[in-house]
Design a protein around this motif. Structure first.
Motif, PDB file in Angstrom:
ATOM      1  N   UNK A  22       0.840  -1.196   0.000  1.00  0.00           N
ATOM      2  CA  UNK A  22       0.000   0.000   0.000  1.00  0.00           C
ATOM      3  C   UNK A  22       0.875   1.247   0.000  1.00  0.00           C
ATOM      4  N   UNK A  23       0.370   2.359  -0.517  1.00  0.00           N
ATOM      5  CA  UNK A  23       1.068   3.619  -0.332  1.00  0.00           C
ATOM      6  C   UNK A  23       1.271   3.862   1.165  1.00  0.00           C
ATOM      7  N   UNK A  47       7.672   0.282  -6.328  1.00  0.00           N
ATOM      8  CA  UNK A  47       6.571  -0.533  -6.819  1.00  0.00           C
ATOM      9  C   UNK A  47       5.541  -0.658  -5.704  1.00  0.00           C
ATOM     10  N   UNK A  48       4.336  -0.167  -5.940  1.00  0.00           N
ATOM     11  CA  UNK A  48       3.249  -0.242  -4.963  1.00  0.00           C
ATOM     12  C   UNK A  48       2.086  -0.971  -5.614  1.00  0.00           C
ATOM     13  N   UNK A  49       1.571  -1.979  -4.949  1.00  0.00           N
ATOM     14  CA  UNK A  49       0.624  -2.912  -5.565  1.00  0.00           C
ATOM     15  C   UNK A  49      -0.829  -2.486  -5.500  1.00  0.00           C
ATOM     16  N   UNK A  50      -1.226  -1.655  -4.537  1.00  0.00           N
ATOM     17  CA  UNK A  50      -2.627  -1.263  -4.419  1.00  0.00           C
ATOM     18  C   UNK A  50      -2.729   0.250  -4.292  1.00  0.00           C
ATOM     19  N   UNK A  51      -3.971   0.764  -4.322  1.00  0.00           N
ATOM     20  CA  UNK A  51      -4.159   2.188  -4.068  1.00  0.00           C
ATOM     21  C   UNK A  51      -5.156   2.844  -4.996  1.00  0.00           C
ATOM     22  N   UNK A  52      -5.854   3.831  -4.462  1.00  0.00           N
ATOM     23  CA  UNK A  52      -6.752   4.669  -5.243  1.00  0.00           C
ATOM     24  C   UNK A  52      -5.941   5.776  -5.920  1.00  0.00           C
ATOM     25  N   UNK A  73      12.155   5.777 -10.441  1.00  0.00           N
ATOM     26  CA  UNK A  73      11.110   5.229 -11.299  1.00  0.00           C
ATOM     27  C   UNK A  73       9.993   4.713 -10.394  1.00  0.00           C
ATOM     28  N   UNK A  74       8.760   5.088 -10.702  1.00  0.00           N
ATOM     29  CA  UNK A  74       7.629   4.747  -9.845  1.00  0.00           C
ATOM     30  C   UNK A  74       6.605   3.949 -10.637  1.00  0.00           C
ATOM     31  N   UNK A  75       6.225   2.792 -10.108  1.00  0.00           N
ATOM     32  CA  UNK A  75       5.203   1.954 -10.725  1.00  0.00           C
ATOM     33  C   UNK A  75       4.100   1.696  -9.709  1.00  0.00           C
ATOM     34  N   UNK A  76       2.879   2.097 -10.048  1.00  0.00           N
ATOM     35  CA  UNK A  76       1.743   1.982  -9.144  1.00  0.00           C
ATOM     36  C   UNK A  76       0.661   1.106  -9.782  1.00  0.00           C
ATOM     37  N   UNK A  77       0.138   0.186  -8.982  1.00  0.00           N
ATOM     38  CA  UNK A  77      -0.868  -0.752  -9.476  1.00  0.00           C
ATOM     39  C   UNK A  77      -2.150  -0.627  -8.664  1.00  0.00           C
ATOM     40  N   UNK A  93       3.104 -12.167 -11.047  1.00  0.00           N
ATOM     41  CA  UNK A  93       3.392 -11.706 -12.405  1.00  0.00           C
ATOM     42  C   UNK A  93       3.975 -10.296 -12.404  1.00  0.00           C
ATOM     43  N   UNK A  94       3.443  -9.419 -11.562  1.00  0.00           N
ATOM     44  CA  UNK A  94       3.979  -8.052 -11.479  1.00  0.00           C
ATOM     45  C   UNK A  94       5.431  -8.073 -11.025  1.00  0.00           C
TER      46      UNK A  94
END
Length: 214
Positions: A22-23, A47-52, A73-77, A93-94
């Motif tokens: 989470x963030x 790399x953050x897996x959840x979030x609005x 580098x920021x990757x948000x899912x 997979x992520x």
């Protein structure tokens, strides 16, 4: 107690992969470490897996605030919060995709022993994807009461500990009304971990594998 030096490789900057369910996970668990590394201008991948959308913007702001001089580098899912065990394949997979595109010197991620199911899922998958990297598993306070005996400490000066708390409040305004979100929790844990490594404050990590070089 012997120190573990995070040396930059001879061919460039230190490469750090920071993973959160989470963030705010990364910054709560390892914000002091990030502040300590920031001056070395590391290459950092978030790399953050959840979030609005709101929480993702907080994550972006925090990444830049804690690592202002990093090559970032920021990757948000947007996986469903609280449901990562059911999304095991997607998480795998992520992280596998991340692993195919980078080989970090150090990984900062949740612990496989964390009581929160989202944190624990990531902690279980990380060592199956990254097998040759130093993996520091951070801790996040929670009502479940899962504080354990860590194996690695990062000492924090009073100034760094206070700066970490200030940035947590500034970067994550959506969390301010939570009953556990306050200075006493963040600084109290840091003080306790500092006692354990004979420092004023510290962050603590679990490291299941490392190599001793003569």
């Amino acid at each position: 107690m012997l120190p573990l030096h995070l040396k930059s490789p001879s061919d460039g900057a230190l490469s750090v992969l920071a993973i959160g369910a989470h963030p705010d996970d990364i910054e709560i668990g390892a914000g002091g470490l990030l502040l300590g590394l920031a001056g070395r201008r590391p290459r950092v991948r978030y790399v953050v897996l959840t979030g609005t959308a709101e929480r993702h913007q907080e994550a972006r702001n925090a990444a830049h605030a804690f690592m202002p001089d990093a090559d970032l580098a920021i990757e948000l899912f947007e996986l469903p919060e609280g449901r990562l065990p059911a999304m095991w394949t997607s998480v795998k997979e992520i992280l596998e995709k991340v692993a195919r595109s980078c080989s970090p010197d150090v990984i900062i991620a949740p612990s496989s022993d964390d009581a929160h199911q989202d944190h624990r899922t990531i902690g279980q998958i990380v060592p199956t994807v990254f097998r040759d990297q130093l993996y520091l598993a951070y801790e996040v306070p929670k009502w479940d009461g899962d504080m354990s005996r860590p194996s690695v400490y990062f000492p924090l000066s009073p100034e760094t500990a206070q700066r970490k708390v200030e940035l947590l409040h500034k970067c994550f305004p959506s969390q301010r009304n939570r009953d556990w979100w306050d200075d006493e929790v963040f600084l109290g844990i840091a003080r306790l971990r500092g006692v354990e490594c004979r420092a004023r404050y510290a962050e603590a990590f679990h490291c299941s594998k490392s190599i001793i070089l003569p």
